[in-house]
Design a protein around this motif. Structure first.
Motif, PDB file in Angstrom:
ATOM      1  N   TYR A   1     126.408 -93.053 -69.185  1.00 64.41           N
ATOM      2  CA  TYR A   1     125.972 -94.024 -68.183  1.00 64.41           C
ATOM      3  C   TYR A   1     126.751 -93.827 -66.887  1.00 64.41           C
ATOM      4  O   TYR A   1     126.177 -93.809 -65.793  1.00 64.41           O
ATOM      5  CB  TYR A   1     126.170 -95.449 -68.711  1.00 64.41           C
TER       6      TYR A   1
ATOM      7  N   GLN B   1     125.549 -90.663 -65.139  1.00 66.92           N
ATOM      8  CA  GLN B   1     124.244 -90.844 -64.501  1.00 66.92           C
ATOM      9  C   GLN B   1     124.367 -91.630 -63.204  1.00 66.92           C
ATOM     10  O   GLN B   1     123.731 -91.289 -62.206  1.00 66.92           O
ATOM     11  CB  GLN B   1     123.277 -91.553 -65.448  1.00 66.92           C
ATOM     12  N   THR B   2     125.186 -92.681 -63.201  1.00 67.24           N
ATOM     13  CA  THR B   2     125.351 -93.449 -61.965  1.00 67.24           C
ATOM     14  C   THR B   2     126.099 -92.631 -60.913  1.00 67.24           C
ATOM     15  O   THR B   2     125.850 -92.790 -59.723  1.00 67.24           O
ATOM     16  CB  THR B   2     126.086 -94.780 -62.233  1.00 67.24           C
TER      17      THR B   2
ATOM     18  N   GLU C   1     123.618-105.413 -68.468  1.00 69.22           N
ATOM     19  CA  GLU C   1     123.097-104.131 -67.989  1.00 69.22           C
ATOM     20  C   GLU C   1     123.412-102.997 -68.963  1.00 69.22           C
ATOM     21  O   GLU C   1     122.540-102.182 -69.292  1.00 69.22           O
ATOM     22  CB  GLU C   1     123.687-103.838 -66.615  1.00 69.22           C
TER      23      GLU C   1
ATOM     24  N   LYS D   1     121.324-103.382 -72.232  1.00 74.99           N
ATOM     25  CA  LYS D   1     119.925-102.980 -72.030  1.00 74.99           C
ATOM     26  C   LYS D   1     119.814-101.461 -71.934  1.00 74.99           C
ATOM     27  O   LYS D   1     118.887-100.865 -72.493  1.00 74.99           O
ATOM     28  CB  LYS D   1     119.357-103.635 -70.772  1.00 74.99           C
ATOM     29  N   TYR D   2     120.741-100.836 -71.234  1.00 69.61           N
ATOM     30  CA  TYR D   2     120.733 -99.383 -71.105  1.00 69.61           C
ATOM     31  C   TYR D   2     120.840 -98.722 -72.478  1.00 69.61           C
ATOM     32  O   TYR D   2     120.039 -97.851 -72.829  1.00 69.61           O
ATOM     33  CB  TYR D   2     121.876 -98.927 -70.193  1.00 69.61           C
TER      34      TYR D   2
ATOM     35  N   LYS E   1     117.782 -99.433 -74.824  1.00 70.95           N
ATOM     36  CA  LYS E   1     116.587 -98.690 -74.408  1.00 70.95           C
ATOM     37  C   LYS E   1     116.712 -97.217 -74.779  1.00 70.95           C
ATOM     38  O   LYS E   1     115.759 -96.612 -75.266  1.00 70.95           O
ATOM     39  CB  LYS E   1     116.370 -98.843 -72.907  1.00 70.95           C
ATOM     40  N   GLN E   2     117.885 -96.625 -74.550  1.00 76.29           N
ATOM     41  CA  GLN E   2     118.096 -95.219 -74.886  1.00 76.29           C
ATOM     42  C   GLN E   2     117.967 -94.974 -76.384  1.00 76.29           C
ATOM     43  O   GLN E   2     117.492 -93.921 -76.806  1.00 76.29           O
ATOM     44  CB  GLN E   2     119.487 -94.769 -74.421  1.00 76.29           C
TER      45      GLN E   2
END
Length: 139
Positions: free
Chosen positions: A30, A33-34, A112, A115-116, A119-120
């Motif tokens: 994460y 990616q950010t 956040e 959820k990340y 979802k992954q």
């Protein structure tokens, strides 16, 4: 009073369970990616998107770890893994805990991150407010 959210690995999830090191790897992904998003925007977005350092307490490395905030708006978020028995089935989960000293920023960031990850992993997410979000394919 502390609050907990659960990322449950149910039927249809991408994995059956995660270890603590795999949870840390997901959080590092994460952050990467950010960071890439920040490069595209020419802005240090990684620091704003993940304002924490990963910390462990001596002797508890195999049970849980916590994220320690690097700015005054963020304090702590704790992560642990476990299982629960639901009838005959055993369901693995990742527990995300907001301690009593958590700020509103911690809660927003924890939502956040949950959820990340859910979802992954196509998992079921039980949020801090008790609501459930299903990211797993259901029929």
């Amino acid at each position: 009073m502390s609050q907990s959210a659960y990322i449950k690995f149910v039927q249809g999830s991408a994995v059956d369970a995660l270890s603590l090191s795999e949870v840390k790897d997901r959080l590092n992904r994460y952050k990467e990616q950010t960071g890439l998003t920040g490069q595209q925007l020419d802005w240090d977005y990684a620091e704003a998107a993940f304002p924490y350092t990963v910390e462990t307490k001596s002797g508890e490395e195999d049970r849980w770890f916590y994220l320690k905030g690097t700015t005054p708006q963020y304090n702590y978020i704790m992560f642990g893994v476990g299982t629960e028995t639901n009838g005959e089935k055993t369901v693995s989960h990742v527990q995300v805990v907001l301690p009593d000293t958590a700020t509103h920023g911690d809660k927003s960031k924890a939502n956040e991150l949950c959820k990340y990850m859910a979802k992954q992993l196509q998992a079921e997410l039980k949020m801090f407010n008790g609501r459930t979000i299903y990211f797993n394919p259901r029929k």
